[in-house]
Design a protein around this motif. Structure first.
Motif, short mmCIF file in Angstrom:
data_model
loop_
_atom_site.label_atom_id
_atom_site.label_comp_id
_atom_site.label_asym_id
_atom_site.label_seq_id
_atom_site.Cartn_x
_atom_site.Cartn_y
_atom_site.Cartn_z
N HIS A 153 63.52 11.18 68.37
CA HIS A 153 63.78 12.01 67.19
C HIS A 153 64.37 13.32 67.69
O HIS A 153 63.69 14.05 68.43
CB HIS A 153 62.49 12.29 66.41
N TRP A 154 65.61 13.59 67.33
CA TRP A 154 66.23 14.87 67.72
C TRP A 154 66.61 15.58 66.43
O TRP A 154 67.65 15.31 65.82
CB TRP A 154 67.45 14.63 68.60
N LEU A 155 65.72 16.47 66.00
CA LEU A 155 65.85 17.11 64.70
C LEU A 155 66.20 18.58 64.89
O LEU A 155 65.33 19.43 65.10
CB LEU A 155 64.54 16.98 63.92
N GLY A 156 67.49 18.88 64.84
CA GLY A 156 67.95 20.26 64.94
C GLY A 156 67.97 20.92 63.58
O GLY A 156 68.12 20.26 62.55
N SER A 157 67.84 22.24 63.56
CA SER A 157 67.85 22.98 62.29
C SER A 157 69.05 23.91 62.20
O SER A 157 69.00 24.93 61.51
CB SER A 157 66.55 23.78 62.13
N LEU A 158 70.12 23.54 62.88
CA LEU A 158 71.33 24.37 62.89
C LEU A 158 71.80 24.69 61.48
O LEU A 158 72.24 25.81 61.19
CB LEU A 158 72.43 23.63 63.66
N TYR A 159 71.72 23.69 60.58
CA TYR A 159 72.13 23.87 59.19
C TYR A 159 70.94 23.84 58.24
O TYR A 159 71.11 23.65 57.04
CB TYR A 159 73.16 22.81 58.82
N GLY A 160 69.74 24.02 58.80
CA GLY A 160 68.55 24.08 57.96
C GLY A 160 68.44 25.40 57.23
O GLY A 160 69.18 26.36 57.53
N PRO A 161 67.55 25.50 56.27
CA PRO A 161 67.38 26.74 55.49
C PRO A 161 67.07 27.93 56.39
O PRO A 161 66.24 27.85 57.28
CB PRO A 161 66.19 26.42 54.58
N GLY A 162 67.80 29.03 56.18
CA GLY A 162 67.55 30.25 56.91
C GLY A 162 68.12 30.31 58.31
O GLY A 162 67.89 31.29 59.02
N SER A 163 68.89 29.30 58.72
CA SER A 163 69.42 29.30 60.08
C SER A 163 70.42 30.44 60.28
O SER A 163 71.27 30.70 59.43
CB SER A 163 70.13 27.97 60.37
N ALA A 164 70.28 31.12 61.41
CA ALA A 164 71.22 32.18 61.78
C ALA A 164 71.87 31.88 63.12
O ALA A 164 72.36 32.77 63.80
CB ALA A 164 70.51 33.52 61.83
N SER A 165 71.89 30.61 63.52
CA SER A 165 72.42 30.23 64.82
C SER A 165 73.91 30.52 64.92
O SER A 165 74.68 30.26 63.99
CB SER A 165 72.18 28.73 65.06
N ALA A 166 74.31 31.02 66.09
CA ALA A 166 75.73 31.27 66.33
C ALA A 166 76.52 29.97 66.34
O ALA A 166 77.73 29.97 66.08
CB ALA A 166 75.89 31.99 67.67
#
Length: 300
Positions: A153-166
């Motif tokens: 399971h590789w669950l990234g939150s890059l586009y999840g709510p509140g993400s501020a990732s560059a």
């Protein structure tokens, strides 16, 4: 013709984005065994800024950087990377590629063809294959054998709510999703341990989520759930193997800079010995082939 490496190989960098600035440039600038020969980017001002911060020089002409380098590392979107890797190989430069090599089989084949024709060494930077804890774990699990099942399971939150990732500003990640961004990580573990993929099933989930079921040459099967859109509270990466020795869980890892430095060492060794690295452009092509089939099966 491939360039001969001196005592301190000259390695240049193509790319100026967050991954290049946070991982590639610090690793190259801090590596005692190489000379960081320069930076080229599609935005000249970004190349100048990164070069200044890294103690090297910026190049406006990529061919001039090829001329000044024995090898180049690429930190670019995959389908920008591939044609530049072809040009670098044709100039005799050994190539340290990022994953995925390309998002089409045709482009990935062009890279492998150019590498072979020029006789240059290649390495694809799949982080888990070079980070010390995970690289050792993969080698030990492959040597042990007896595995019949893999679960990831590789669950990234890059586009999840509140993400501020560059990295959220990356157009190719937005378009291709977790399948292409984090899928190579999972496959880079499964293939050396369970064998090549012989059959792919894939279905879509919410947003960019993809669920994969794979059959491997060893007879084992594996699953992978991949996304960049998980809520931050659910984010995380796990991979487990099951077999005659029980269950084995992929260890945690830290330090992409250290892992990239190990990939630099692997490229230099391959160039000097002529022995291809297991994670070379041909392996990168295989990853693209598997991911392309998964994309097709999921109807993406």
């Amino acid at each position: 013709m491939a360039k001969h490496l001196g005592a301190k190989p000259r390695i240049g960098l193509l790319g100026t984005g967050p991954w290049a600035a946070r991982t590639h440039a610090p690793a190259l600038a801090g590596h005692p065994g190489i000379t960081f020969s320069g930076v080229w980017g599609r935005r000249a001002e970004a190349a100048t800024e990164l070069a200044r911060a890294s103690g090297t020089r910026a190049y406006a002409d990529v061919e001039a950087l090829f001329e000044a380098s024995d090898a180049v590392a690429l930190a670019l979107p995959p389908d920008v990377q591939a044609p530049l890797a072809v040009r670098a190989a044709a100039a005799g430069c050994h190539v340290l590629l990022d994953k995925p090599v390309a998002t089409t089989v045709e482009l990935a084949r062009e890279v492998t063809g150019a590498v072979a024709a020029a006789g240059v060494a290649s390495v694809v930077f799949c982080t888990l294959r070079f980070a010390e804890p995970t690289a050792r774990w993969i080698d030990e699990r492959a040597a042990a054998g007896g595995w019949f099942l893999g679960e990831a399971h590789w669950l990234g939150s890059l586009y999840g709510p509140g993400s501020a990732s560059a990295y959220a500003a990356s157009p190719w990640r937005k378009e291709k999703g977790g399948l292409w961004d984090v899928g190579p990580h999972v496959l880079s573990v499964y293939l050396p341990v369970l064998g090549d993929v012989t059959e792919v099933t894939a279905v879509p989930g919410p947003d960019d989520t993809r669920h994969l079921v794979l059959r491997h040459a060893s007879g084992a099967s594996s699953t992978a759930t991949l996304t960049l859109s998980a809520p931050p509270e659910a984010a995380g990466a796990t991979l487990s193997l099951y077999g005659t020795r029980g269950r084995a869980d992929l260890p945690r890892w830290n330090g992409a800079v250290e892992a990239f430095a190990a990939a630099v060492d692997a490229l230099v060794t391959a160039a000097r010995t002529g022995e291809p690295h297991a994670c070379d452009a041909r392996f990168g092509l295989r990853l693209t082939e598997v991911l392309t089939e998964a994309e097709r099966r999921a109807g993406a």
